[in-house]
Scaffold this active site. Structure first.
Site, PDB file in Angstrom:
ATOM      1  N   CYS A  36       3.457  -5.565 -19.193  1.00 39.22           N
ATOM      2  CA  CYS A  36       3.868  -6.456 -18.008  1.00 39.22           C
ATOM      3  C   CYS A  36       2.409  -7.384 -17.738  1.00 39.22           C
ATOM      4  O   CYS A  36       1.483  -7.249 -17.940  1.00 39.22           O
ATOM      5  CB  CYS A  36       4.304  -5.810 -17.131  1.00 39.22           C
ATOM      6  SG  CYS A  36       3.202  -4.847 -15.924  1.00 39.22           S
TER       7      CYS A  36
ATOM      8  N   GLU B  71       6.237   6.735 -12.494  1.00 36.29           N
ATOM      9  CA  GLU B  71       7.215   6.042 -11.405  1.00 36.29           C
ATOM     10  C   GLU B  71       6.924   6.913  -9.965  1.00 36.29           C
ATOM     11  O   GLU B  71       6.597   7.767  -9.748  1.00 36.29           O
ATOM     12  CB  GLU B  71       8.641   5.825 -11.766  1.00 36.29           C
ATOM     13  CG  GLU B  71       8.796   5.232 -12.962  1.00 36.29           C
ATOM     14  CD  GLU B  71       9.993   4.706 -13.361  1.00 36.29           C
ATOM     15  OE1 GLU B  71      11.035   5.340 -12.917  1.00 36.29           O
ATOM     16  OE2 GLU B  71      10.057   3.884 -14.312  1.00 36.29           O
TER      17      GLU B  71
ATOM     18  N   CYS C 279      -0.431  -5.396 -16.202  1.00 34.61           N
ATOM     19  CA  CYS C 279      -1.086  -4.859 -17.005  1.00 34.61           C
ATOM     20  C   CYS C 279      -2.071  -5.771 -17.939  1.00 34.61           C
ATOM     21  O   CYS C 279      -3.164  -5.489 -18.210  1.00 34.61           O
ATOM     22  CB  CYS C 279      -0.476  -3.984 -17.977  1.00 34.61           C
ATOM     23  SG  CYS C 279       0.343  -2.511 -17.147  1.00 34.61           S
TER      24      CYS C 279
ATOM     25  N   CYS D  68       2.273   1.833 -14.669  1.00 32.98           N
ATOM     26  CA  CYS D  68       2.524   1.196 -15.856  1.00 32.98           C
ATOM     27  C   CYS D  68       1.452   2.247 -16.908  1.00 32.98           C
ATOM     28  O   CYS D  68       0.464   2.767 -16.330  1.00 32.98           O
ATOM     29  CB  CYS D  68       2.414  -0.044 -16.327  1.00 32.98           C
ATOM     30  SG  CYS D  68       3.571  -1.004 -15.703  1.00 32.98           S
TER      31      CYS D  68
ATOM     32  N   ASN E 138       3.657   5.941 -18.329  1.00 32.53           N
ATOM     33  CA  ASN E 138       4.332   5.393 -16.934  1.00 32.53           C
ATOM     34  C   ASN E 138       4.500   6.521 -15.823  1.00 32.53           C
ATOM     35  O   ASN E 138       5.066   7.603 -16.285  1.00 32.53           O
ATOM     36  CB  ASN E 138       5.302   4.312 -17.038  1.00 32.53           C
ATOM     37  CG  ASN E 138       6.591   4.853 -17.633  1.00 32.53           C
ATOM     38  OD1 ASN E 138       6.719   5.577 -18.551  1.00 32.53           O
ATOM     39  ND2 ASN E 138       7.672   4.211 -17.433  1.00 32.53           N
TER      40      ASN E 138
ATOM     41  N   GLU F 264       0.053   1.336 -19.449  1.00 32.09           N
ATOM     42  CA  GLU F 264      -1.514   0.993 -20.192  1.00 32.09           C
ATOM     43  C   GLU F 264      -2.386   0.810 -18.803  1.00 32.09           C
ATOM     44  O   GLU F 264      -3.637   1.131 -19.147  1.00 32.09           O
ATOM     45  CB  GLU F 264      -1.290  -0.552 -20.376  1.00 32.09           C
ATOM     46  CG  GLU F 264      -0.018  -0.808 -21.306  1.00 32.09           C
ATOM     47  CD  GLU F 264       1.321  -1.055 -20.805  1.00 32.09           C
ATOM     48  OE1 GLU F 264       1.635  -0.380 -19.826  1.00 32.09           O
ATOM     49  OE2 GLU F 264       1.917  -2.086 -21.229  1.00 32.09           O
TER      50      GLU F 264
HETATM   51  N1  THU Z   1       6.249  -0.473 -18.092  1.00 36.75           N
HETATM   52  C1  THU Z   1       5.264   0.258 -18.495  1.00 36.75           C
HETATM   53  O1  THU Z   1       4.982   1.326 -18.403  1.00 36.75           O
HETATM   54  N2  THU Z   1       4.421  -0.832 -18.911  1.00 36.75           N
HETATM   55  C2  THU Z   1       4.733  -2.080 -19.206  1.00 36.75           C
HETATM   56  O2  THU Z   1       3.953  -2.927 -19.676  1.00 36.75           O
HETATM   57  C3  THU Z   1       6.137  -2.430 -18.689  1.00 36.75           C
HETATM   58  C4  THU Z   1       6.885  -1.556 -17.905  1.00 36.75           C
HETATM   59  C5  THU Z   1       7.038   0.720 -17.216  1.00 36.75           C
HETATM   60  C6  THU Z   1       7.347   0.444 -15.492  1.00 36.75           C
HETATM   61  C7  THU Z   1       8.403   1.240 -15.174  1.00 36.75           C
HETATM   62  O3  THU Z   1       8.210   2.694 -14.970  1.00 36.75           O
HETATM   63  C8  THU Z   1       9.229   0.987 -16.486  1.00 36.75           C
HETATM   64  O4  THU Z   1       8.518   0.920 -17.589  1.00 36.75           O
HETATM   65  C9  THU Z   1      10.237   0.098 -16.351  1.00 36.75           C
HETATM   66  O5  THU Z   1       9.791  -1.206 -15.911  1.00 36.75           O
END
Ligand code: THU
Length: 147
Positions: free
Chosen positions: A99, A46, A102, A55, A44, A57
């Site tokens: 999520c 940010e 994704c 994210c 991920n 994925e």
């Molecule tokens: N996150 C992912 O990388 N993948 C997911 O499927 C769920 C959430 C990340 C996004 C954010 O940087 C952190 O997890 C908290 O939500």
């Protein structure tokens, strides 16, 4: 448990070390298995403008696509948790699963490759496998535009 799946989950756990998650401190890694045995990972990424976060994925899939490998994807693993002291993720007792956004991105791949992609979701003592059709039933995809 299957050794290939376990290796893919381990690759996702390792990829979580590369997360850039200074706002949530929640580190996520994803690993894509290609049909030639290669693995593409993502973490991920940010942003100070929180909603722009990418994210793990989605990063991994975009990376595979950029390398011309998207249509080779046959399985996905995802692992994540709060940042550990070593910089990776502390994998919790319950699996984390992709999520909603994704799931939609994975749907595009699944429809392209015509595979109900398995998604291996890591937890502290192993992983749970869900098919994309379980994670995103009745999803909107490329075929929907043609109906
Ligand atoms: N996150 C992912 O990388 N993948 C997911 O499927 C769920 C959430 C990340 C996004 C954010 O940087 C952190 O997890 C908290 O939500």
């Amino acid at each position: 448990m299957n050794e290939a799946n376990e290796q893919l989950v381990q690759a996702a756990i390792a990829a979580a070390h590369n997360a850039y998650a200074p706002y949530s401190n929640f580190h996520v890694g994803a690993a894509l298995l290609l049909d030639n045995g290669e693995v593409v990972t993502g973490a991920n990424f940010e942003n100070a403008s929180y909603g722009m976060t990418l994210c793990a994925e989605t990063v991994a899939i975009a990376k595979a696509n950029s390398d011309g490998q998207m249509r080779r994807i046959v399985a996905i693993a995802v692992a994540g948790g709060p940042r550990s002291a070593e910089g990776g993720a502390v994998i919790g007792a319950d699996p984390i699963s992709p999520c909603g956004r994704c799931r939609q991105v994975i749907k595009e791949v699944a429809d392209e490759v015509a595979i109900d992609l398995p998604v291996h979701c890591a937890h502290a003592s192993g992983y749970e496998t869900y098919l994309l059709s379980e994670l995103l039933p009745h999803g909107f995809g490329p075929a929907s535009l043609k109906s």
